[in-house]
Design a protein around this motif. Structure first.
Motif, mmCIF file in Angstrom:
data_model
loop_
_atom_site.group_PDB
_atom_site.id
_atom_site.type_symbol
_atom_site.label_atom_id
_atom_site.label_comp_id
_atom_site.label_asym_id
_atom_site.label_seq_id
_atom_site.Cartn_x
_atom_site.Cartn_y
_atom_site.Cartn_z
ATOM 1 N N ASP A 134 16.126 -53.095 -4.453
ATOM 2 C CA ASP A 134 17.179 -53.958 -3.924
ATOM 3 C C ASP A 134 17.312 -55.233 -4.750
ATOM 4 O O ASP A 134 18.432 -55.710 -5.000
ATOM 5 N N ALA A 135 16.176 -55.803 -5.160
ATOM 6 C CA ALA A 135 16.226 -57.012 -5.994
ATOM 7 C C ALA A 135 16.895 -56.711 -7.329
ATOM 8 O O ALA A 135 17.689 -57.513 -7.836
ATOM 9 N N TRP A 136 16.577 -55.575 -7.895
ATOM 10 C CA TRP A 136 17.171 -55.175 -9.168
ATOM 11 C C TRP A 136 18.684 -54.996 -9.032
ATOM 12 O O TRP A 136 19.461 -55.509 -9.836
ATOM 13 N N GLU A 137 19.094 -54.311 -7.973
ATOM 14 C CA GLU A 137 20.521 -54.015 -7.794
ATOM 15 C C GLU A 137 21.335 -55.245 -7.405
ATOM 16 O O GLU A 137 22.529 -55.331 -7.731
ATOM 17 N N SER A 138 20.719 -56.188 -6.699
ATOM 18 C CA SER A 138 21.460 -57.344 -6.198
ATOM 19 C C SER A 138 21.450 -58.537 -7.150
ATOM 20 O O SER A 138 22.036 -59.575 -6.852
ATOM 21 N N GLU A 140 22.875 -59.903 -10.388
ATOM 22 C CA GLU A 140 24.002 -59.568 -11.253
ATOM 23 C C GLU A 140 23.686 -59.735 -12.731
ATOM 24 O O GLU A 140 24.186 -58.998 -13.580
ATOM 25 N N THR A 141 22.859 -60.713 -13.056
ATOM 26 C CA THR A 141 22.466 -60.935 -14.439
ATOM 27 C C THR A 141 21.144 -61.680 -14.456
ATOM 28 O O THR A 141 20.785 -62.356 -13.495
ATOM 29 N N GLY A 142 20.393 -61.556 -15.539
ATOM 30 C CA GLY A 142 19.102 -62.219 -15.626
ATOM 31 C C GLY A 142 17.996 -61.426 -14.960
ATOM 32 O O GLY A 142 18.112 -60.229 -14.721
ATOM 33 N N ASP A 143 16.893 -62.126 -14.643
ATOM 34 C CA ASP A 143 15.705 -61.506 -14.073
ATOM 35 C C ASP A 143 15.532 -61.883 -12.604
ATOM 36 O O ASP A 143 16.062 -62.894 -12.137
ATOM 37 N N ALA A 144 14.753 -61.068 -11.902
ATOM 38 C CA ALA A 144 14.384 -61.350 -10.509
ATOM 39 C C ALA A 144 12.876 -61.508 -10.420
ATOM 40 O O ALA A 144 12.123 -60.791 -11.094
ATOM 41 N N VAL A 145 12.434 -62.444 -9.587
ATOM 42 C CA VAL A 145 11.012 -62.680 -9.345
ATOM 43 C C VAL A 145 10.714 -62.399 -7.883
ATOM 44 O O VAL A 145 11.429 -62.877 -6.996
ATOM 45 N N LEU A 146 9.660 -61.619 -7.616
ATOM 46 C CA LEU A 146 9.209 -61.339 -6.260
ATOM 47 C C LEU A 146 7.774 -61.847 -6.128
ATOM 48 O O LEU A 146 6.892 -61.416 -6.880
ATOM 49 N N VAL A 147 7.546 -62.767 -5.203
ATOM 50 C CA VAL A 147 6.214 -63.331 -4.994
ATOM 51 C C VAL A 147 5.568 -62.603 -3.822
ATOM 52 O O VAL A 147 6.033 -62.697 -2.678
ATOM 53 N N SER A 148 4.497 -61.888 -4.103
ATOM 54 C CA SER A 148 3.895 -61.012 -3.101
ATOM 55 C C SER A 148 2.376 -61.164 -3.122
ATOM 56 O O SER A 148 1.853 -62.245 -3.373
ATOM 57 N N HIS A 149 1.684 -60.070 -2.853
ATOM 58 C CA HIS A 149 0.241 -60.081 -2.629
ATOM 59 C C HIS A 149 -0.433 -59.005 -3.488
ATOM 60 O O HIS A 149 0.226 -58.095 -3.997
ATOM 61 N N GLN A 150 -1.752 -59.082 -3.585
ATOM 62 C CA GLN A 150 -2.471 -58.225 -4.526
ATOM 63 C C GLN A 150 -2.255 -56.737 -4.284
ATOM 64 O O GLN A 150 -1.856 -55.997 -5.193
ATOM 65 N N LEU A 151 -2.552 -56.261 -3.069
ATOM 66 C CA LEU A 151 -2.460 -54.827 -2.824
ATOM 67 C C LEU A 151 -1.028 -54.304 -2.967
ATOM 68 O O LEU A 151 -0.821 -53.267 -3.611
ATOM 69 N N PRO A 152 -0.002 -54.961 -2.410
ATOM 70 C CA PRO A 152 1.354 -54.453 -2.628
ATOM 71 C C PRO A 152 1.737 -54.364 -4.106
ATOM 72 O O PRO A 152 2.362 -53.386 -4.536
ATOM 73 N N ILE A 153 1.360 -55.378 -4.886
ATOM 74 C CA ILE A 153 1.685 -55.340 -6.316
ATOM 75 C C ILE A 153 0.924 -54.216 -7.000
ATOM 76 O O ILE A 153 1.475 -53.473 -7.832
ATOM 77 N N TRP A 154 -0.349 -54.036 -6.634
ATOM 78 C CA TRP A 154 -1.138 -52.971 -7.235
ATOM 79 C C TRP A 154 -0.597 -51.591 -6.861
ATOM 80 O O TRP A 154 -0.648 -50.661 -7.673
#
Length: 211
Positions: A134-138, A140-154
């Motif tokens: 959803d972050a990728w699709e929404s 429109e241009t540039g990069d998206a950053v998602l701030v999360s937690h260790q296990l979800p990122i892993w």
């Protein structure tokens, strides 16, 4: 148009003097060291000279606080997404080494492949990839950053690299305030980078928040 890159940023060190597994418990804020770590992650992103136009964070306090320097640096609003929150955990509020000696907790360890002590790995993967997509699709241009937690990122890393989801938590490559970067190529997300900008601050840091 869609995002060029997706950066999954882990939160910084949490103020946790009793060293409990805090999981989703409220009130766990960044330590002073954690604030410096979050700033280091923002500095790392800025030094890449990339355009970042979307910032998403877990609703937990430590993630929101870790997103703040990124928001300030790039002039962005923080969008909160419950899908990138820490998983549930039977051991929340407990000191792990003490809890493991209590036979009442042993049933929670019966199936480490699921795992039986918290949200199933496959569930974490599904919600995280939905949020990443959803972050990728929404964007429109540039990069998206998602701030999360260790296990979800892993779990995102493991899913996209074909690494088995069951694992030893001590072997995760996802340091405090680390950045794991993905691109979308040929119809799929691909990991293209990992950095640990807060490594100089990590000596002596407390990192026992979740299993």
């Amino acid at each position: 148009m869609v995002a060029s890159q997706i950066h999954l940023v882990r939160h910084g060190e949490v103020h946790n003097p009793t060293r409990v597994l805090y999981g989703r418990l409220p009130g766990f804020r960044l330590s002073e060291r954690g604030e410096l770590m979050a700033a280091a992650a923002a500095d790392d992103l800025a030094a890449r000279d990339r355009t970042i136009t979307r910032l998403v964070a877990s609703p937990l306090q430590r993630a929101q606080e870790s997103a703040a320097p990124i928001a300030s640096r790039f002039g962005l609003e923080i969008v909160t997404d419950d899908r990138i929150i820490e998983p549930t955990n039977h051991f929340e509020g407990r000191i792990m080494r003490v809890a493991l000696r209590n036979p009442a907790n042993w049933p929670a360890l019966r199936n480490p492949r699921k795992p039986s002590w918290g949200e199933p790995y496959v569930s974490i993967v599904a919600r995280m990839l939905d949020a990443v997509r959803d972050a990728w699709e929404s964007t429109e241009t540039g990069d998206a950053v998602l701030v999360s937690h260790q296990l979800p990122i892993w779990m995102v890393h493991s899913s996209l690299t074909g690494t088995p989801l069951p694992h030893d938590p001590r072997q995760r490559r996802c340091a405090l305030s680390s950045i794991t970067t993905f691109e979308h190529r040929d119809g799929a997300f691909v990991e293209v980078g990992y950095s640990d900008p807060a490594a100089p601050l990590s000596a002596g840091a407390t990192d026992v928040g979740a299993v």
